[in-house]
Scaffold this motif. Structure first.
Motif, short mmCIF file in Angstrom:
data_model
loop_
_atom_site.label_atom_id
_atom_site.label_comp_id
_atom_site.label_asym_id
_atom_site.label_seq_id
_atom_site.Cartn_x
_atom_site.Cartn_y
_atom_site.Cartn_z
N ARG A 13 0.81 -1.23 0.00
CA ARG A 13 0.00 0.00 0.00
C ARG A 13 0.84 1.28 0.00
N GLU A 14 1.76 1.41 0.92
CA GLU A 14 2.55 2.65 1.01
C GLU A 14 3.46 2.81 -0.21
N GLY B 129 1.32 3.27 -3.38
CA GLY B 129 0.62 4.54 -3.27
C GLY B 129 1.49 5.76 -3.43
N GLY C 23 -2.55 5.82 -7.56
CA GLY C 23 -3.73 6.02 -6.73
C GLY C 23 -4.50 4.77 -6.39
N ASP D 134 -5.60 3.88 -2.84
CA ASP D 134 -6.67 4.73 -2.31
C ASP D 134 -8.04 4.22 -2.76
N VAL D 135 -8.07 3.41 -3.81
CA VAL D 135 -9.32 2.87 -4.36
C VAL D 135 -9.61 1.49 -3.78
N THR E 42 -9.45 -0.59 -0.85
CA THR E 42 -9.24 -0.43 0.59
C THR E 42 -9.84 -1.55 1.42
N SER F 63 -14.24 -3.20 -2.34
CA SER F 63 -13.60 -2.33 -3.34
C SER F 63 -12.60 -3.11 -4.18
N TYR G 71 -2.28 14.69 -7.41
CA TYR G 71 -2.32 13.46 -6.62
C TYR G 71 -1.86 13.78 -5.21
N ARG G 72 -2.74 13.50 -4.26
CA ARG G 72 -2.45 13.72 -2.84
C ARG G 72 -1.95 15.14 -2.57
#
Length: 188
Positions: free
Chosen positions: A31-32, A35, A39, A42-43, A45, A49, A161-162
């Motif tokens: 994830r980290e 990410g 993205g 973030d989708v 999770t 999803s 993004y972010r």
């Protein structure tokens, strides 16, 4: 279901909605890292999803407008390559990828993307395959270069993004160049 060997204990195979739990576990492990440039974490999770994301790609595959294939290393899902878009009638596709940190530096994305792009060009008759990447994503740009792609453009601050606006580069390979490079690679 089929699997294609990528060598070194790795294989490429379709990712399907019934694998949502495995896909979510993969996303949780990376994830980290994923990410930082993509993205997708973030989708995806939770299980629903994850299933919805894979279902969307199953629908794209059924409509012949996209594909997703997982990269497994020693039986564990560690990444994927996608045709985010596919328009065979127009002869265009956009490819993409991601990997968990434990699987980087082995050439897996390059080998997997080569297989998927080869399929798009040779089987679906795609003329142009694009690779859109943040200018700061040196590993992904290196993959584009290894795939024989050329940089077409830099879209300045085109992707937010972010909370940060990123320059995006568009790389591409055309079918005649792809076929010539593949023919050359196959000769001793």
């Amino acid at each position: 279901m089929y699997a294609m060997s990528l060598g070194d204990g790795a294989e490429l195979r379709p990712l399907e909605p019934w694998q949502a739990d495995e896909f979510l576990a993969h996303m949780d492990r990376g994830r980290e890292f994923i990410g930082a440039r993509n993205g997708l974490p973030d989708v995806v999770t939770d299980l629903e999803s994850s299933r919805a994301f894979l279902r969307a790609y199953a629908e794209k595959a059924a409509a012949d407008t996209g594909r997703i294939h997982g990269i497994w290393l020693d039986g564990t899902l560690v990444g994927a390559v996608i045709l985010r878009t596919l328009d065979a009638a127009a002869g265009k596709a956009e490819a993409g990828c991601w990997l968990e940190p434990a699987a980087t530096g082995r050439g897996l994305v390059t080998r997997a993307a080569r297989a998927l792009i080869g399929w798009a060009v040779e089987v679906r008759g795609v003329h142009r395959v694009e690779w859109v990447v943040a200018s700061s994503n040196a590993p992904s740009i290196a993959v584009a270069r290894r795939l024989g792609m050329k940089r077409d453009a830099v879209l300045r601050e085109s992707y937010a993004y972010r909370g940060v606006r990123h320059d995006m580069e568009v790389w591409s390979v055309l079918a005649p160049d792809w076929q010539a490079a593949e023919a050359t690679a196959g000769t001793p």
